[in-house]
Scaffold this active site. Structure first.
Site, PDB file in Angstrom:
ATOM      1  N   ASP A 220       0.842  -1.207   0.000  1.00  0.00           N
ATOM      2  CA  ASP A 220       0.000   0.000   0.000  1.00  0.00           C
ATOM      3  C   ASP A 220       0.873   1.252   0.000  1.00  0.00           C
ATOM      4  OD1 ASP A 220       0.770  -0.832   2.534  1.00  0.00           O
ATOM      5  OD2 ASP A 220      -1.089  -0.246   3.531  1.00  0.00           O
ATOM      6  N   ASP A 244       1.384  -7.218 -10.701  1.00  0.00           N
ATOM      7  CA  ASP A 244       0.373  -6.921 -11.713  1.00  0.00           C
ATOM      8  C   ASP A 244      -0.201  -5.526 -11.468  1.00  0.00           C
ATOM      9  OD1 ASP A 244      -1.526  -7.410 -13.808  1.00  0.00           O
ATOM     10  OD2 ASP A 244      -3.031  -7.784 -12.263  1.00  0.00           O
ATOM     11  N   ASP A 248       0.701  -1.659 -13.594  1.00  0.00           N
ATOM     12  CA  ASP A 248      -0.283  -0.760 -14.222  1.00  0.00           C
ATOM     13  C   ASP A 248      -0.188   0.636 -13.603  1.00  0.00           C
ATOM     14  OD1 ASP A 248      -1.278  -2.853 -15.791  1.00  0.00           O
ATOM     15  OD2 ASP A 248      -3.353  -2.196 -15.542  1.00  0.00           O
TER      16      ASP A 248
END
Ligand code: IPM
Ligand code: MG
Length: 354
Positions: A220, A244, A248
């Site tokens: 986080d 993943d 992005d």
């Protein structure tokens, strides 16, 4: 130099076509291309997103050039027949456990980033994502919860062996980058047992590499820092799911998903380097498929990674990267950037600048 070309769905075929033309334009001796079907297209033609025949072709080659898979028409199929299974199956079957995803702002393109130009300019991150383990490949299923409602479950796990081998790739990658040997391992060790084993195994693997500045960060916090302080990162080492998501995120920070390539590597040596699968990090973009609007630069840059890692052709890899950079500097911009150049036009512009 045997390359399996697997264009797949949506914009996959158009971007792959341009990337292949760039590869062919280099005129390398002994280059042979083999075509195979993957994804929704393969399901339509052969009844499976990753036909046996395609896998056989991929295994017989030194490298795979992959376009994209995904087709909204297939979303109703059972999971094992959906297009995404093609890429997951290839990663698993070819034992491509290490995914390299560079996220870098090209000079002059800082304004494309949603971040302030001074911050965007600092982005030069290599994400080293573990690719064949984690919750992606654990047992999964559906059961009835105690209150009678449906309950989905997915098993997350990492063994020390899996963590050690990807950690070594991260350290090696950091050394090859020649930056400050900064490796940030990203996990969620404050909550997950999987992450505690991950963290311990990374520390252990780092033992023989005392010159590497290794730090650990919760995922986080990492998501926040990639946006607020991207210059703090060199190599990010992380698991399949977090990688993943963070890749992005990093591509959004760069401002264009149409520019980012990737390499997926295992241990298998080839005559000239290591076997690998190369693909743009973007998806099949069904909304713009077949319109010639897609930006092929990410796939073209994936060819550069292929030449570097699978064929030991650093000079040609640099030639392609320089040609893309020159094209961008000359104002050649795909629709996903701030420009209107079409897929073929961009491919031709890169070839002219080789
Ligand atoms: C990626 C993609 C894949 C993944 C999908 C298509 C299965 O998002 O390569 O990042 O989740 O790994
Ligand atoms: Mg993804």
């Amino acid at each position: 130099m045997k390359v399996a070309v697997l264009p797949g769905d949506g914009i996959g075929p158009e971007v792959t076509r341009e990337a292949v033309k760039v590869l062919e334009a280099l005129g390398l001796p002994g280059l042979t291309l083999f075509d195979g079907d993957v994804g929704g297209v393969a399901y339509e033609r052969h009844g499976h997103p990753l036909p046996e025949e395609t896998l056989t072709i991929a295994k017989a080659c030194d490298a795979v050039l992959f376009g994209a898979v995904g087709d909204p028409d297939c979303d109703k199929l059972e999971r094992s027949l959906r297009p995404e299974q093609a890429i997951l199956g290839l990663r698993k079957e070819l034992e491509l456990f290490a995914n390299l995803r560079p996220a870098k702002v090209f000079p002059g393109l800082e304004h494309l980033s949603p971040l302030k130009p001074d911050i965007a300019r600092q982005i030069d991150i290599m994400i080293v994502r573990e690719l064949t383990g984690d919750v992606y490949f654990g047992d999964k299923g559906e059961r009835v919860a105690s209150d009678g409602s449906r309950e989905g479950w997915d098993m997350m796990s990492y063994s020390e062996t899996e963590v050690r081998r990807i950690a070594l790739v991260a350290f090696r990658t950091s050394r090859a980058r020649g930056d400050k040997l900064r490796v940030t391992s990203v996990d969620k060790a404050n909550v997950l047992e999987t992450s505690q084993v991950w963290r311990d195994a990374v520390n252990e693997a780092a033992g023989p590499h005392p010159d590497i500045a290794l730090s650990h960060m919760y995922v986080d916090n990492a998501a926040m820092q990639i946006i607020t302080n991207p210059g703090a990162f060199g190599v990010i080492l992380t698991g399949n799911l977090f990688g993943d998501i963070l890749s992005d995120l990093a591509s959004a920070a760069v401002g264009s998903i149409g520019l980012l390539p990737s390499a997926s590597m295992g241990d298998r040596a080839t005559e000239f380097g290591r076997f690998g699968l190369y693909e743009p990090i973007h998806g099949s973009a069904p909304d713009i498929a077949g319109q010639g609007k897609a930006n092929p630069m990410a796939t073209i840059l994936s060819v550069a990674m292929m030449l570097r890692h699978s064929f030991g052709r650093e000079d040609e890899a640099l030639r392609i990267e320089a040609a893309v950079e020159k094209a961008l500097a000359d104002g050649i911009r795909g629709g996903d950037l701030d420009g209107t150049h079409g897929c073929e036009e961009i491919g031709a512009a890169v070839r002219e600048r080789l």
